[in-house]
Scaffold this motif. Structure first.
Motif, PDB file in Angstrom:
ATOM      1  N   ILE A   8      24.280 -24.091 -11.712  1.00 15.81           N
ATOM      2  CA  ILE A   8      24.743 -23.458 -13.311  1.00 15.81           C
ATOM      3  C   ILE A   8      25.102 -22.073 -13.174  1.00 15.81           C
ATOM      4  O   ILE A   8      24.448 -21.182 -12.436  1.00 15.81           O
ATOM      5  CB  ILE A   8      23.972 -23.797 -14.314  1.00 15.81           C
ATOM      6  N   ARG A   9      26.666 -22.721 -13.855  1.00 17.22           N
ATOM      7  CA  ARG A   9      27.104 -20.824 -13.830  1.00 17.22           C
ATOM      8  C   ARG A   9      27.417 -20.561 -14.896  1.00 17.22           C
ATOM      9  O   ARG A   9      27.463 -21.343 -16.386  1.00 17.22           O
ATOM     10  CB  ARG A   9      28.221 -20.601 -13.367  1.00 17.22           C
ATOM     11  N   MET A  10      27.401 -19.348 -15.601  1.00 17.58           N
ATOM     12  CA  MET A  10      27.804 -18.794 -16.932  1.00 17.58           C
ATOM     13  C   MET A  10      29.165 -17.732 -17.672  1.00 17.58           C
ATOM     14  O   MET A  10      29.979 -16.800 -16.337  1.00 17.58           O
ATOM     15  CB  MET A  10      26.188 -17.903 -17.197  1.00 17.58           C
ATOM     16  N   ASN A  11      29.281 -18.222 -18.393  1.00 13.20           N
ATOM     17  CA  ASN A  11      30.582 -17.283 -18.670  1.00 13.20           C
ATOM     18  C   ASN A  11      31.996 -17.463 -18.189  1.00 13.20           C
ATOM     19  O   ASN A  11      31.971 -18.550 -17.294  1.00 13.20           O
ATOM     20  CB  ASN A  11      30.575 -15.635 -19.051  1.00 13.20           C
ATOM     21  N   THR A  32      20.148 -12.926 -23.419  1.00 13.60           N
ATOM     22  CA  THR A  32      22.028 -13.209 -22.244  1.00 13.60           C
ATOM     23  C   THR A  32      22.206 -14.559 -22.007  1.00 13.60           C
ATOM     24  O   THR A  32      21.396 -15.218 -22.105  1.00 13.60           O
ATOM     25  CB  THR A  32      21.910 -11.799 -21.005  1.00 13.60           C
ATOM     26  N   THR A  33      23.390 -14.776 -21.595  1.00 11.22           N
ATOM     27  CA  THR A  33      23.467 -16.362 -20.838  1.00 11.22           C
ATOM     28  C   THR A  33      22.704 -16.325 -19.922  1.00 11.22           C
ATOM     29  O   THR A  33      22.607 -18.187 -19.860  1.00 11.22           O
ATOM     30  CB  THR A  33      25.160 -16.038 -20.723  1.00 11.22           C
ATOM     31  N   GLY A  34      22.574 -15.653 -19.151  1.00  9.90           N
ATOM     32  CA  GLY A  34      21.625 -15.688 -18.178  1.00  9.90           C
ATOM     33  C   GLY A  34      20.136 -16.189 -18.848  1.00  9.90           C
ATOM     34  O   GLY A  34      19.895 -17.391 -18.133  1.00  9.90           O
ATOM     35  N   ILE A  35      19.401 -15.589 -19.369  1.00  7.69           N
ATOM     36  CA  ILE A  35      17.984 -15.850 -19.662  1.00  7.69           C
ATOM     37  C   ILE A  35      18.740 -17.494 -19.986  1.00  7.69           C
ATOM     38  O   ILE A  35      17.434 -19.166 -20.232  1.00  7.69           O
ATOM     39  CB  ILE A  35      17.304 -15.351 -20.286  1.00  7.69           C
ATOM     40  N   ILE A  36      18.911 -17.658 -21.056  1.00  9.88           N
ATOM     41  CA  ILE A  36      19.677 -19.188 -21.808  1.00  9.88           C
ATOM     42  C   ILE A  36      20.288 -20.690 -20.889  1.00  9.88           C
ATOM     43  O   ILE A  36      19.449 -21.416 -20.691  1.00  9.88           O
ATOM     44  CB  ILE A  36      20.520 -18.949 -22.739  1.00  9.88           C
ATOM     45  N   ALA A  37      21.222 -20.146 -19.966  1.00 13.32           N
ATOM     46  CA  ALA A  37      20.891 -21.061 -18.521  1.00 13.32           C
ATOM     47  C   ALA A  37      20.045 -21.593 -17.907  1.00 13.32           C
ATOM     48  O   ALA A  37      19.688 -22.465 -17.546  1.00 13.32           O
ATOM     49  CB  ALA A  37      21.944 -20.062 -17.470  1.00 13.32           C
ATOM     50  N   ILE A  38      19.126 -20.243 -17.660  1.00 10.67           N
ATOM     51  CA  ILE A  38      17.823 -20.817 -16.870  1.00 10.67           C
ATOM     52  C   ILE A  38      16.838 -21.726 -17.885  1.00 10.67           C
ATOM     53  O   ILE A  38      16.413 -22.173 -17.207  1.00 10.67           O
ATOM     54  CB  ILE A  38      16.656 -19.602 -16.279  1.00 10.67           C
ATOM     55  N   THR A  39      16.267 -21.007 -19.270  1.00 12.17           N
ATOM     56  CA  THR A  39      15.541 -22.328 -20.150  1.00 12.17           C
ATOM     57  C   THR A  39      16.662 -24.013 -20.088  1.00 12.17           C
ATOM     58  O   THR A  39      15.956 -24.637 -20.386  1.00 12.17           O
ATOM     59  CB  THR A  39      15.825 -21.696 -21.478  1.00 12.17           C
ATOM     60  N   LEU A  40      18.128 -23.865 -19.890  1.00  8.55           N
ATOM     61  CA  LEU A  40      18.893 -24.954 -19.459  1.00  8.55           C
ATOM     62  C   LEU A  40      18.279 -25.942 -18.912  1.00  8.55           C
ATOM     63  O   LEU A  40      18.004 -26.714 -19.130  1.00  8.55           O
ATOM     64  CB  LEU A  40      20.269 -24.973 -20.626  1.00  8.55           C
ATOM     65  N   ALA A  41      18.177 -25.211 -17.334  1.00  8.16           N
ATOM     66  CA  ALA A  41      17.802 -26.030 -16.353  1.00  8.16           C
ATOM     67  C   ALA A  41      16.266 -26.289 -16.197  1.00  8.16           C
ATOM     68  O   ALA A  41      16.338 -27.379 -15.966  1.00  8.16           O
ATOM     69  CB  ALA A  41      17.713 -24.581 -15.528  1.00  8.16           C
ATOM     70  N   PHE A  42      15.776 -25.888 -17.118  1.00  8.71           N
ATOM     71  CA  PHE A  42      13.580 -26.230 -17.115  1.00  8.71           C
ATOM     72  C   PHE A  42      14.584 -27.630 -17.649  1.00  8.71           C
ATOM     73  O   PHE A  42      13.553 -28.573 -17.924  1.00  8.71           O
ATOM     74  CB  PHE A  42      13.438 -25.501 -18.218  1.00  8.71           C
ATOM     75  N   HIS A  43      15.099 -27.366 -18.833  1.00  6.70           N
ATOM     76  CA  HIS A  43      15.277 -28.684 -19.707  1.00  6.70           C
ATOM     77  C   HIS A  43      15.883 -29.692 -19.022  1.00  6.70           C
ATOM     78  O   HIS A  43      15.714 -30.780 -19.213  1.00  6.70           O
ATOM     79  CB  HIS A  43      16.029 -28.823 -20.980  1.00  6.70           C
ATOM     80  N   ILE A  44      17.006 -29.532 -18.239  1.00  5.72           N
ATOM     81  CA  ILE A  44      17.733 -31.011 -17.257  1.00  5.72           C
ATOM     82  C   ILE A  44      17.114 -30.906 -15.759  1.00  5.72           C
ATOM     83  O   ILE A  44      17.265 -32.195 -15.348  1.00  5.72           O
ATOM     84  CB  ILE A  44      18.819 -31.085 -17.467  1.00  5.72           C
ATOM     85  N   CYS A  45      16.318 -29.688 -15.403  1.00  5.09           N
ATOM     86  CA  CYS A  45      16.434 -30.447 -13.640  1.00  5.09           C
ATOM     87  C   CYS A  45      14.700 -30.354 -13.627  1.00  5.09           C
ATOM     88  O   CYS A  45      14.031 -29.299 -14.113  1.00  5.09           O
ATOM     89  CB  CYS A  45      16.612 -28.871 -13.211  1.00  5.09           C
ATOM     90  N   ASN A  46      14.702 -30.767 -12.277  1.00  3.32           N
ATOM     91  CA  ASN A  46      12.768 -30.829 -11.347  1.00  3.32           C
ATOM     92  C   ASN A  46      12.506 -29.387 -10.676  1.00  3.32           C
ATOM     93  O   ASN A  46      11.508 -29.381 -10.320  1.00  3.32           O
ATOM     94  CB  ASN A  46      12.519 -31.800 -11.261  1.00  3.32           C
ATOM     95  N   GLU A  47      13.431 -28.909 -10.673  1.00  4.86           N
ATOM     96  CA  GLU A  47      12.809 -28.038  -9.450  1.00  4.86           C
ATOM     97  C   GLU A  47      14.529 -27.016  -9.960  1.00  4.86           C
ATOM     98  O   GLU A  47      15.218 -27.091  -9.543  1.00  4.86           O
ATOM     99  CB  GLU A  47      13.164 -28.055  -8.087  1.00  4.86           C
ATOM    100  N   VAL A  48      14.055 -25.633  -9.981  1.00  3.56           N
ATOM    101  CA  VAL A  48      14.768 -24.439 -10.485  1.00  3.56           C
ATOM    102  C   VAL A  48      14.562 -22.933  -9.616  1.00  3.56           C
ATOM    103  O   VAL A  48      13.661 -22.356  -9.201  1.00  3.56           O
ATOM    104  CB  VAL A  48      14.630 -23.895 -12.060  1.00  3.56           C
ATOM    105  N   HIS A  49      15.945 -23.045  -8.896  1.00  2.00           N
ATOM    106  CA  HIS A  49      16.249 -21.790  -8.382  1.00  2.00           C
ATOM    107  C   HIS A  49      17.627 -20.518  -8.636  1.00  2.00           C
ATOM    108  O   HIS A  49      18.192 -21.476  -9.913  1.00  2.00           O
ATOM    109  CB  HIS A  49      16.787 -21.619  -6.802  1.00  2.00           C
TER     110      HIS A  49
END
Length: 348
Positions: free
Chosen positions: A162-165, A277-294
């Motif tokens: 997941i990348r941003m902007n 920021t877009t970054g913290i939004i992207a991490i939250t999106l990852a929490f919704h679709i991923c099982n493990e997040v780095h």
């Protein structure tokens, strides 16, 4: 003698040797069944222990961390659809976003949401992502800490990147990789130069104001695009196909702002509103679709104002220090807490 059905029957006296033999045989048969059942159970246990013993330790760790229930507690909500669909009005009523203006609700943008969403063919996760049983994801920030990190190959090894902007990959592959599964952006930050086009990328658009939704509807329906109401000129053409576009559910923005960063619902008139920021939004999106997040590239050193803000370009940290619309300190505290509790892993 013969019975009434024509079958021959033999009457055996109760005390006869044949009857006693039959009783003994039945006892041996019962004992044999019990012994077989016990042996089967013991064999099952031995096979199970042997199988566990030969699984590598790393695989066991991955199995244990695959389904991370902590994300639900972080989000303080059950699973939701991360993207908006044509029935967004029904969804917004269920989530309560129909009661709020953009960006944390749908009010003042319904008309343009109707027009835009009915022209987007998909609103769910791409099949190739949804079918991965244990999604291991990395969220790549744009921080200058990625310069000379040589993390490119590591980043490209994840199931989801997941990348941003408008953080580029061209020319920076060694440090940031080249794979992009999702890219979060808004009208002022989306790529318009076709040299950055990636057919394997799904673009997730964040709608912060009614002008953003209007912009999307105008681009999709090939109408003249208005630039009124933007802090920077938005993209005037769409380099992505409509099947590559998704619109982020405003409920996720609400989660980040109010549940994670604890921003007030209404800021005083004397204070400029703070937005994630877009970054913290992207991490939250990852929490919704991923099982493990780095994560990678999320380190901001506000004590060194001359250090690089991004891994690309020449902007320094002083630009971020002057920004009054984000609370970088609050976001860093939240991320550091996630890392310390081992709920996410920071590659940088």
């Amino acid at each position: 003698m013969f019975d009434r059905f024509g079958f021959c029957s033999v009457l055996v006296p109760v005390g006869s040797t044949m009857y006693q033999g039959f009783i003994v045989m039945r006892k041996f048969l019962l004992i044999g069944i019990v012994v077989a059942a016990v042996l089967h159970f013991l064999l099952h246990i031995l096979i199970q222990k042997w199988t566990v013993a030969i699984i590598p330790t790393d695989s066991m760790k991955e199995f244990k961390t695959c389904y991370n229930e902590n994300f639900r507690f972080i989000l303080n909500a059950s699973e939701i659809e991360p993207f908006m669909c044509g029935d967004f009005r029904k969804q917004s009523v269920a989530l309560g976003t129909n009661r709020f203006d953009l960006p944390y609700g749908i009010r003042k943008g319904e008309r343009y949401f109707d027009l835009a969403l009915k022209n987007l063919p998909h609103c769910s996760l791409p099949d190739e992502i949804r079918n991965i049983s244990c999604k291991k994801c990395v969220v790549v920030g744009n921080g200058g800490v990625l310069r000379n990190s040589t993390l490119g190959k590591k980043i490209d090894s994840y199931d989801v990147v997941i990348r941003m902007n408008d953080g580029p990959v061209l020319g920076y592959e060694e440090d940031v990789g080249q794979k992009t599964t999702f890219r979060l952006c808004y009208p002022e930050s989306i790529f318009s130069d076709r040299s950055h086009y990636d057919p394997n990328t799904t673009v997730v658009l964040m709608m912060f104001k009614p002008h953003d939704v209007k912009w999307l509807s105008e681009l999709i329906t090939r109408k003249r695009v208005s630039t009124y109401g933007f802090w920077r000129k938005p993209a005037m053409n769409l380099i992505y196909q409509t099947h590559q576009l998704r619109v982020l559910n405003p409920f996720i923005l609400q989660q980040v702002s109010q549940n994670i960063l604890n921003f007030p619902k209404n800021f005083p008139k004397t204070e400029k509103p703070k937005h994630p920021t877009t970054g913290i939004i992207a991490i939250t999106l990852a929490f919704h679709i991923c099982n493990e997040v780095h994560v990678a590239g999320f380190k901001y050193n506000l004590t060194s104002l001359n250090s690089s803000l991004h891994y690309y370009g020449n902007e320094t940290m002083s630009v971020m220090a002057q920004n009054e619309y984000h609370n970088i300190s609050a976001e860093q505290i939240f991320l550091n807490g996630l890392v310390q509790r081992r709920e996410i892993t920071n590659l940088t």
